[in-house]
Design a protein around this motif. Structure first.
Motif, PDB file in Angstrom:
ATOM      1  N   LYS A 209       0.837  -5.281  -9.308  1.00  0.00           N
ATOM      2  CA  LYS A 209      -0.270  -6.247  -9.318  1.00  0.00           C
ATOM      3  C   LYS A 209      -0.924  -6.404  -7.946  1.00  0.00           C
ATOM      4  N   GLU A 210      -0.596  -5.557  -7.000  1.00  0.00           N
ATOM      5  CA  GLU A 210      -1.109  -5.722  -5.646  1.00  0.00           C
ATOM      6  C   GLU A 210      -2.620  -5.513  -5.541  1.00  0.00           C
ATOM      7  N   TYR A 211      -3.201  -4.739  -6.425  1.00  0.00           N
ATOM      8  CA  TYR A 211      -4.641  -4.505  -6.395  1.00  0.00           C
ATOM      9  C   TYR A 211      -5.428  -5.793  -6.640  1.00  0.00           C
ATOM     10  N   LEU A 212      -4.822  -6.774  -7.310  1.00  0.00           N
ATOM     11  CA  LEU A 212      -5.497  -8.049  -7.565  1.00  0.00           C
ATOM     12  C   LEU A 212      -5.792  -8.797  -6.264  1.00  0.00           C
TER      13      LEU A 212
ATOM     14  N   MET B 112       3.089  -6.163   5.465  1.00  0.00           N
ATOM     15  CA  MET B 112       2.296  -6.585   4.322  1.00  0.00           C
ATOM     16  C   MET B 112       2.897  -7.850   3.703  1.00  0.00           C
ATOM     17  N   PHE B 113       4.208  -7.986   3.758  1.00  0.00           N
ATOM     18  CA  PHE B 113       4.874  -9.145   3.182  1.00  0.00           C
ATOM     19  C   PHE B 113       4.371 -10.439   3.826  1.00  0.00           C
ATOM     20  N   ILE B 114       4.257 -10.445   5.142  1.00  0.00           N
ATOM     21  CA  ILE B 114       3.788 -11.630   5.860  1.00  0.00           C
ATOM     22  C   ILE B 114       2.330 -11.921   5.516  1.00  0.00           C
ATOM     23  N   PHE B 115       1.507 -10.883   5.376  1.00  0.00           N
ATOM     24  CA  PHE B 115       0.110 -11.072   4.997  1.00  0.00           C
ATOM     25  C   PHE B 115       0.008 -11.721   3.620  1.00  0.00           C
TER      26      PHE B 115
ATOM     27  N   LEU C 237      -8.888  -7.295  -4.844  1.00  0.00           N
ATOM     28  CA  LEU C 237     -10.060  -7.762  -5.591  1.00  0.00           C
ATOM     29  C   LEU C 237     -10.438  -9.194  -5.212  1.00  0.00           C
ATOM     30  N   SER C 238      -9.443 -10.044  -5.012  1.00  0.00           N
ATOM     31  CA  SER C 238      -9.758 -11.416  -4.612  1.00  0.00           C
ATOM     32  C   SER C 238     -10.381 -11.451  -3.227  1.00  0.00           C
ATOM     33  N   LEU C 239      -9.943 -10.578  -2.331  1.00  0.00           N
ATOM     34  CA  LEU C 239     -10.563 -10.494  -1.010  1.00  0.00           C
ATOM     35  C   LEU C 239     -12.011 -10.010  -1.105  1.00  0.00           C
TER      36      LEU C 239
ATOM     37  N   LEU D 213     -10.189  -6.255   6.126  1.00  0.00           N
ATOM     38  CA  LEU D 213      -9.843  -5.110   6.980  1.00  0.00           C
ATOM     39  C   LEU D 213      -8.360  -5.116   7.342  1.00  0.00           C
ATOM     40  N   ILE D 214      -7.802  -6.290   7.564  1.00  0.00           N
ATOM     41  CA  ILE D 214      -6.361  -6.384   7.825  1.00  0.00           C
ATOM     42  C   ILE D 214      -5.583  -5.877   6.617  1.00  0.00           C
ATOM     43  N   TYR D 215      -6.000  -6.282   5.427  1.00  0.00           N
ATOM     44  CA  TYR D 215      -5.340  -5.819   4.196  1.00  0.00           C
ATOM     45  C   TYR D 215      -5.405  -4.293   4.100  1.00  0.00           C
ATOM     46  N   ILE D 216      -6.590  -3.729   4.324  1.00  0.00           N
ATOM     47  CA  ILE D 216      -6.754  -2.270   4.238  1.00  0.00           C
ATOM     48  C   ILE D 216      -5.890  -1.569   5.276  1.00  0.00           C
ATOM     49  N   PHE D 217      -5.860  -2.107   6.487  1.00  0.00           N
ATOM     50  CA  PHE D 217      -5.043  -1.514   7.538  1.00  0.00           C
ATOM     51  C   PHE D 217      -3.557  -1.557   7.178  1.00  0.00           C
ATOM     52  N   LEU D 218      -3.103  -2.671   6.644  1.00  0.00           N
ATOM     53  CA  LEU D 218      -1.698  -2.811   6.272  1.00  0.00           C
ATOM     54  C   LEU D 218      -1.329  -1.927   5.068  1.00  0.00           C
ATOM     55  N   ARG D 219      -2.268  -1.645   4.203  1.00  0.00           N
ATOM     56  CA  ARG D 219      -2.010  -0.797   3.029  1.00  0.00           C
ATOM     57  C   ARG D 219      -1.927   0.678   3.386  1.00  0.00           C
ATOM     58  N   SER D 220      -2.591   1.074   4.454  1.00  0.00           N
ATOM     59  CA  SER D 220      -2.589   2.519   4.773  1.00  0.00           C
ATOM     60  C   SER D 220      -1.433   2.926   5.644  1.00  0.00           C
TER      61      SER D 220
END
Length: 120
Positions: free
Chosen positions: A74-77, A1-4, A80-82, A113-120
């Motif tokens: 603040k990660e939810y922001l 997630m850090f790299i994303f 939201l931007s995505l 989708l990449i964000y969602i995959f990395l969050r789960s």
């Protein structure tokens, strides 16, 4: 997630620099047509300026939320931007109904989708 997150911040910076150059540079708006090749050839100057302004604002949003996302609360922001970026890409796709713009929409969905995959 850090790299994303770093990629999102860099993406935001690139959007701010390139679209800011086109938007605020003297007589540079026509050069924006080369960057935004996903738009139809018959696009008007007004439509091109609107695209450049929205991409500049998207860059600001990604830069700010990307930096804020490094703080856990603040990660939810970033998400939201995505989502806002997806809505922008969807509106653009529905407005132009052009196959290259549809590809831009698919790329925006893929980023989410990449964000969602990395969050789960």
């Amino acid at each position: 997630m850090f790299i994303f997150k770093i990629i999102i911040v860099i993406f935001g910076l690139i959007e701010i620099m390139t679209n800011g150059y086109y938007l605020f540079g003297k007589d540079k708006i026509m050069k924006a047509k080369l960057q935004h090749r996903e738009l139809p050839e018959e696009i008007t100057i007004l439509q091109l300026k609107l695209k450049v302004m929205l991409m500049f604002l998207s860059g600001c949003l990604f830069l700010i939320t990307g930096i804020a996302s490094f703080f856990k609360e603040k990660e939810y922001l970033l998400f939201l931007s995505l989502i806002f970026f997806n809505l922008y890409a969807l509106c653009e796709t529905l407005y132009y109904r052009y196959w290259k713009v549809f590809g831009f929409f698919i790329v925006s969905i893929f980023m989410t989708l990449i964000y969602i995959f990395l969050r789960s």
